[in-house]
Design an enzyme around this catalytic site. Structure first.
Site, mmCIF file in Angstrom:
data_model
loop_
_atom_site.group_PDB
_atom_site.id
_atom_site.type_symbol
_atom_site.label_atom_id
_atom_site.label_comp_id
_atom_site.label_asym_id
_atom_site.label_seq_id
_atom_site.Cartn_x
_atom_site.Cartn_y
_atom_site.Cartn_z
ATOM 1 N N SER A 1 -8.559 -30.721 -25.592
ATOM 2 C CA SER A 1 -7.966 -31.980 -26.413
ATOM 3 C C SER A 1 -6.392 -31.732 -26.789
ATOM 4 O O SER A 1 -5.891 -30.557 -27.118
ATOM 5 C CB SER A 1 -8.657 -32.081 -27.508
ATOM 6 O OG SER A 1 -8.252 -32.934 -28.671
ATOM 7 N N TYR B 1 -12.786 -28.340 -35.736
ATOM 8 C CA TYR B 1 -13.124 -28.846 -34.453
ATOM 9 C C TYR B 1 -11.962 -28.483 -33.578
ATOM 10 O O TYR B 1 -11.975 -27.886 -32.463
ATOM 11 C CB TYR B 1 -13.332 -30.193 -34.500
ATOM 12 C CG TYR B 1 -13.154 -30.870 -33.135
ATOM 13 C CD1 TYR B 1 -13.970 -30.752 -32.029
ATOM 14 C CD2 TYR B 1 -11.878 -31.734 -32.979
ATOM 15 C CE1 TYR B 1 -13.671 -31.186 -30.864
ATOM 16 C CE2 TYR B 1 -11.651 -32.088 -31.905
ATOM 17 C CZ TYR B 1 -12.554 -31.873 -30.896
ATOM 18 O OH TYR B 1 -12.261 -32.536 -29.467
ATOM 19 N N LYS C 1 -11.113 -25.723 -30.165
ATOM 20 C CA LYS C 1 -10.568 -25.877 -28.908
ATOM 21 C C LYS C 1 -9.301 -25.097 -28.472
ATOM 22 O O LYS C 1 -9.031 -24.702 -27.282
ATOM 23 C CB LYS C 1 -10.074 -27.360 -28.690
ATOM 24 C CG LYS C 1 -11.071 -28.347 -28.732
ATOM 25 C CD LYS C 1 -12.009 -28.290 -27.553
ATOM 26 C CE LYS C 1 -13.086 -29.531 -27.598
ATOM 27 N NZ LYS C 1 -14.061 -29.330 -26.581
#
Ligand code: UDP
Length: 337
Positions: free
Chosen positions: A126, A151, A155
């Site tokens: 992302s 979150y 990644k």
């Protein structure tokens, strides 16, 4: 036909990728426990594929279950790993869940790939890894910044795990695809996004507000240092994004291991929240009730992709427009009712 394991293949991006894989002559094998999807996604896929998709309803982070899936499937060409938790706000409230699920499932898959000699992975990353970028458009060499949420940090950590694993395993190839803002739905209206409860993301919320399912969209801040004061993002049609996964697999197939490369997947254009609302209204001929509210914690002011590397190296670029994506999003919403 080359079998490709698609974890999270019943999800939003996963389901569209399954369609493109099949169209390109790969044999997609979905691994998804449907915790964040619905039977409807599989029905839509069956209609699009002309047959029921191959699905293993297991948690890809469950090592024993995943081992059995791979044993049952036999020779596997590669893995596309979509399955992950992705709600930024929830990750702030439940960081352990995010670290365990997102990093743990990748670790399980890499371990099993090593054991079984599966050599190719495409990983869903992302643009969150860039945090608030210093320069725009942001290219792949921009340093990782302090991700704004647990979150986002998962990644960053997963990308690092893949780089480390490739350094350790000379047979392994990994492509890290950094998505900007995937939106839209399949133009057939048969698959699309299935948000649970109140949508966190802009376009599902816009669609629901237009459909009368929500009173109005709250625009999270109109006092940013942008042309109209609202945040700017790079919105990419999910079908373009799905095609990039096929391109990545083809590209990896022609290159020797070891390999670990990151690519931005965006359009290269930034659009503000207000531009999204106005375009949705114009292209679909429906009003989107909205009001300006306060800023949302953790939002980045502006981010959009430098897409030169994905064009020049991978040979992929986005073809569809914001208007195309918003038309398809509304078409899907109307079918959902
Ligand atoms: N946004 C908004 N209202 C909403 C949802 C999102 O104004 O109900 C804004 C959000 O502040 C951001 C943009 O829309 O500027 C895109 O948000 P989204 O959550 O879709 O993606 P993000 O870029 O945060 O991953």
């Amino acid at each position: 036909m080359k079998k490709v394991i698609v974890t999270g293949g019943a999800g939003f991006i996963g389901s569209h990728t399954v369609v493109e894989l099949a169209a390109a002559g790969y044999a997609p094998v979905i691994v998804d426990d449907l915790r964040n999807s619905e039977e409807r996604a599989l029905t839509g896929l069956a209609a699009l594929l002309g047959r029921a998709p191959v699905v293993h309803r297991v948690d890809c982070g469950d090592e024993q279950a995943m081992r059995e899936v791979l044993e049952a499937e036999g020779e596997v060409h590669g893995v596309i790993h979509f399955a992950a938790d992705k709600a930024v706000g929830e990750s702030v409230a439940h960081p352990t869940k995010y670290y365990r699920n997102n990093i743990g499932s990748l670790a399980v898959l890499l371990e099993l790939m090593r054991q079984r000699g599966i050599r190719s992975m495409v990983f869903s990353s992302s643009c969150t890894v860039y945090g608030e970028p210093k320069e725009l458009p942001v290219d792949e060499t921009a340093p990782d910044r302090n991700a704004a949420s647990p979150y986002g940090f998962t990644k960053v950590a997963c990308e690092q795990l893949l780089r480390d694993e490739v350094s350790a395993s000379p047979m392994l190839k990994a492509v890290l695809l950094r998505y900007f803002n995937p939106i839209g739905a399949h133009p057939s209206g048969l698959i699309g996004e299935l948000p649970r409860g109140v949508p966190n993301n802009l376009v599902p919320y816009v669609s629901q507000a237009a459909a009368g399912l929500r009173d109005r969209l709250i625009i999270h801040g109109a006092d940013y240092d942008t042309a109209d004061g609202t945040c700017v993002r790079d919105y990419i049609h999910v079908v373009d994004l799905a095609k990039a996964h096929v391109t990545a697999l083809d590209w990896m197939g022609q290159r020797p291991a070891p390999l670990c490369e990151a690519f931005n997947l965006g359009t290269g254009r930034g659009n503000s929240v207000l531009e999204v609302v106005r375009t949705f209204e114009a292209v679909n001929g429906v009003p989107v009730p909205h009001a300006i509210g306060p800023r949302r914690a953790g939002d980045v002011e502006s981010v959009f992709a430098d897409t030169r590397r994905s064009a020049e190296v991978l040979g992929w670029r986005a073809r569809l427009t914001l208007a195309d994506a918003l038309r398809d999003a509304w078409n899907w919403q109307r079918r959902l009712g």
